[in-house]
Structure formats: C-alpha cells, structure tokens
Motif scaffolding. Sequence first.
Motif, PDB file in Angstrom:
ATOM      1  N   GLU A   1       0.830  -1.207   0.000  1.00  0.00           N
ATOM      2  CA  GLU A   1       0.000   0.000   0.000  1.00  0.00           C
ATOM      3  C   GLU A   1       0.868   1.263   0.000  1.00  0.00           C
ATOM      4  OE1 GLU A   1      -3.962  -1.561   2.415  1.00  0.00           O
ATOM      5  OE2 GLU A   1      -2.150  -1.044   3.555  1.00  0.00           O
ATOM      6  N   LEU A   2       1.951   1.241   0.761  1.00  0.00           N
ATOM      7  CA  LEU A   2       2.861   2.390   0.791  1.00  0.00           C
ATOM      8  C   LEU A   2       3.454   2.659  -0.590  1.00  0.00           C
ATOM      9  CD1 LEU A   2       4.590   1.656   4.189  1.00  0.00           C
ATOM     10  CD2 LEU A   2       3.315   3.744   3.660  1.00  0.00           C
ATOM     11  N   LEU A   3       3.876   1.599  -1.252  1.00  0.00           N
ATOM     12  CA  LEU A   3       4.452   1.762  -2.594  1.00  0.00           C
ATOM     13  C   LEU A   3       3.402   2.238  -3.599  1.00  0.00           C
ATOM     14  CD1 LEU A   3       6.814  -1.346  -2.571  1.00  0.00           C
ATOM     15  CD2 LEU A   3       7.504   1.065  -2.505  1.00  0.00           C
ATOM     16  N   ALA A   4       2.176   1.751  -3.457  1.00  0.00           N
ATOM     17  CA  ALA A   4       1.093   2.197  -4.335  1.00  0.00           C
ATOM     18  C   ALA A   4       0.786   3.683  -4.114  1.00  0.00           C
ATOM     19  CB  ALA A   4      -0.167   1.361  -4.096  1.00  0.00           C
ATOM     20  N   GLU A   5       0.768   4.107  -2.856  1.00  0.00           N
ATOM     21  CA  GLU A   5       0.531   5.524  -2.549  1.00  0.00           C
ATOM     22  C   GLU A   5       1.681   6.378  -3.086  1.00  0.00           C
ATOM     23  OE1 GLU A   5      -2.187   7.265  -0.741  1.00  0.00           O
ATOM     24  OE2 GLU A   5      -3.064   5.424  -1.534  1.00  0.00           O
ATOM     25  N   ALA A   6       2.899   5.884  -2.955  1.00  0.00           N
ATOM     26  CA  ALA A   6       4.065   6.617  -3.478  1.00  0.00           C
ATOM     27  C   ALA A   6       3.930   6.811  -4.989  1.00  0.00           C
ATOM     28  CB  ALA A   6       5.347   5.862  -3.141  1.00  0.00           C
ATOM     29  N   LYS A   7       3.479   5.776  -5.669  1.00  0.00           N
ATOM     30  CA  LYS A   7       3.273   5.869  -7.116  1.00  0.00           C
ATOM     31  C   LYS A   7       2.166   6.880  -7.433  1.00  0.00           C
ATOM     32  CE  LYS A   7       2.408   3.013 -11.171  1.00  0.00           C
ATOM     33  NZ  LYS A   7       2.131   1.664 -11.678  1.00  0.00           N
TER      34      LYS A   7
ATOM     35  N   TYR B   1       1.308  14.113   2.290  1.00  0.00           N
ATOM     36  CA  TYR B   1       0.385  14.277   1.165  1.00  0.00           C
ATOM     37  C   TYR B   1      -1.053  14.127   1.650  1.00  0.00           C
ATOM     38  CZ  TYR B   1       3.964  14.350  -2.478  1.00  0.00           C
ATOM     39  OH  TYR B   1       5.021  14.707  -3.288  1.00  0.00           O
ATOM     40  N   TRP B   2      -1.278  13.177   2.554  1.00  0.00           N
ATOM     41  CA  TRP B   2      -2.621  12.962   3.095  1.00  0.00           C
ATOM     42  C   TRP B   2      -3.114  14.167   3.885  1.00  0.00           C
ATOM     43  CZ3 TRP B   2      -3.162   7.331   5.336  1.00  0.00           C
ATOM     44  CH2 TRP B   2      -3.121   6.410   4.278  1.00  0.00           C
ATOM     45  N   LEU B   3      -2.201  14.923   4.469  1.00  0.00           N
ATOM     46  CA  LEU B   3      -2.588  16.100   5.240  1.00  0.00           C
ATOM     47  C   LEU B   3      -3.562  16.946   4.426  1.00  0.00           C
ATOM     48  CD1 LEU B   3      -1.990  17.779   7.873  1.00  0.00           C
ATOM     49  CD2 LEU B   3      -0.312  19.011   6.483  1.00  0.00           C
ATOM     50  N   LYS B   4      -3.220  17.162   3.161  1.00  0.00           N
ATOM     51  CA  LYS B   4      -4.068  17.973   2.288  1.00  0.00           C
ATOM     52  C   LYS B   4      -5.196  17.149   1.663  1.00  0.00           C
ATOM     53  CE  LYS B   4      -3.726  21.367  -1.428  1.00  0.00           C
ATOM     54  NZ  LYS B   4      -2.831  22.043  -2.361  1.00  0.00           N
TER      55      LYS B   4
ATOM     56  N   ALA C   1       3.090  19.877   6.997  1.00  0.00           N
ATOM     57  CA  ALA C   1       3.418  18.816   6.035  1.00  0.00           C
ATOM     58  C   ALA C   1       4.899  18.448   6.130  1.00  0.00           C
ATOM     59  CB  ALA C   1       3.060  19.246   4.617  1.00  0.00           C
ATOM     60  N   LYS C   2       5.771  19.440   6.218  1.00  0.00           N
ATOM     61  CA  LYS C   2       7.211  19.167   6.337  1.00  0.00           C
ATOM     62  C   LYS C   2       7.525  18.439   7.641  1.00  0.00           C
ATOM     63  CE  LYS C   2      10.223  22.289   5.222  1.00  0.00           C
ATOM     64  NZ  LYS C   2      10.918  23.594   5.098  1.00  0.00           N
ATOM     65  N   ALA C   3       6.876  18.840   8.718  1.00  0.00           N
ATOM     66  CA  ALA C   3       7.108  18.181  10.006  1.00  0.00           C
ATOM     67  C   ALA C   3       6.713  16.706   9.940  1.00  0.00           C
ATOM     68  CB  ALA C   3       6.337  18.896  11.116  1.00  0.00           C
TER      69      ALA C   3
END
Length: 135
Positions: free
Chosen positions: A74-80, A104-107, A118-120
């Motif tokens: 799932e992590l790799l899919a989200e990265a893609k 990315y999910w933050l937004k 987001a940076k934190a």
Amino acid sequence: MLIPKKKKQIILKPLNYKKLKTQLKSLVSQYRYKHCLRTAQMAKRLARIFKVNEQKAYLAGILHDCARDLTARELLAEAKKYKIKLTKILIKNPILLHGTIGSYWLKSKFKINDKQIAKAIAHHIVGNKQMSKLE
C-alpha cells in the motif's frame, strides 16, 4: 531598554478535531491512535517551551503516523499515486515512506493545507538537514 516584540501565534482556521480524530481512527490501529494522541500532547507542550505554534505542533503530532499502518504494498502504491521518487532504500524499506505519504494525506484526506505541518510530518522519520523548530 528594548523590549522584544512578542511573537504572534498564527491560528489556523477552526478545525473539527472530533472529525479529524475519527478519520485518524479509521486509518490506524487503536495502539497507533493512542500513540498519536500522546505525541500530539507532547508536541504541544514542547511547542510552548520552544515558542512554536502550538496548534501546528499538535496537528503535526496527531497526524505524524497517519499512514504508518499501511502495508508495504500500500505504501508503494501511494508513493506511485503521488509520484514520490523511489530510491533503492525506499523500495527495500517502504515503511520509511509513511511520513512522506502522511504529508500528502494532510491535504488530500484531512483537508489541511499547511506546508510547515506537512514538512514536520514528512521529516519525522529520518529528519532533514535544515529542520525547523516545528519539525
């Protein structure tokens, strides 16, 4: 004698914390959820000490592990999905992506558009050369 100007706390738009916590609960285990709540409280305390925006610190703390319970696949899919550049290290250790994906999910999931938070979240795993006090 010069009196230093007091830094203003920048207040973010009002958030529905109950809704935010419900969303987080749907993404992580009970153990991780409690960890996020404790982290948020500690982040808020530290923000007060270091004169950093407490609301931003709290939000970074509560959401820092929002993607932590995803599987490697799932992590790799989200990265893609988010076009995150994958290095050999990240491909071998996808768990290292959870901070970046969380940022990315933050937004996208939490509807919070704040670059500092987001940076934190993105940098909470391995850090960054020039981290801010919030990070």
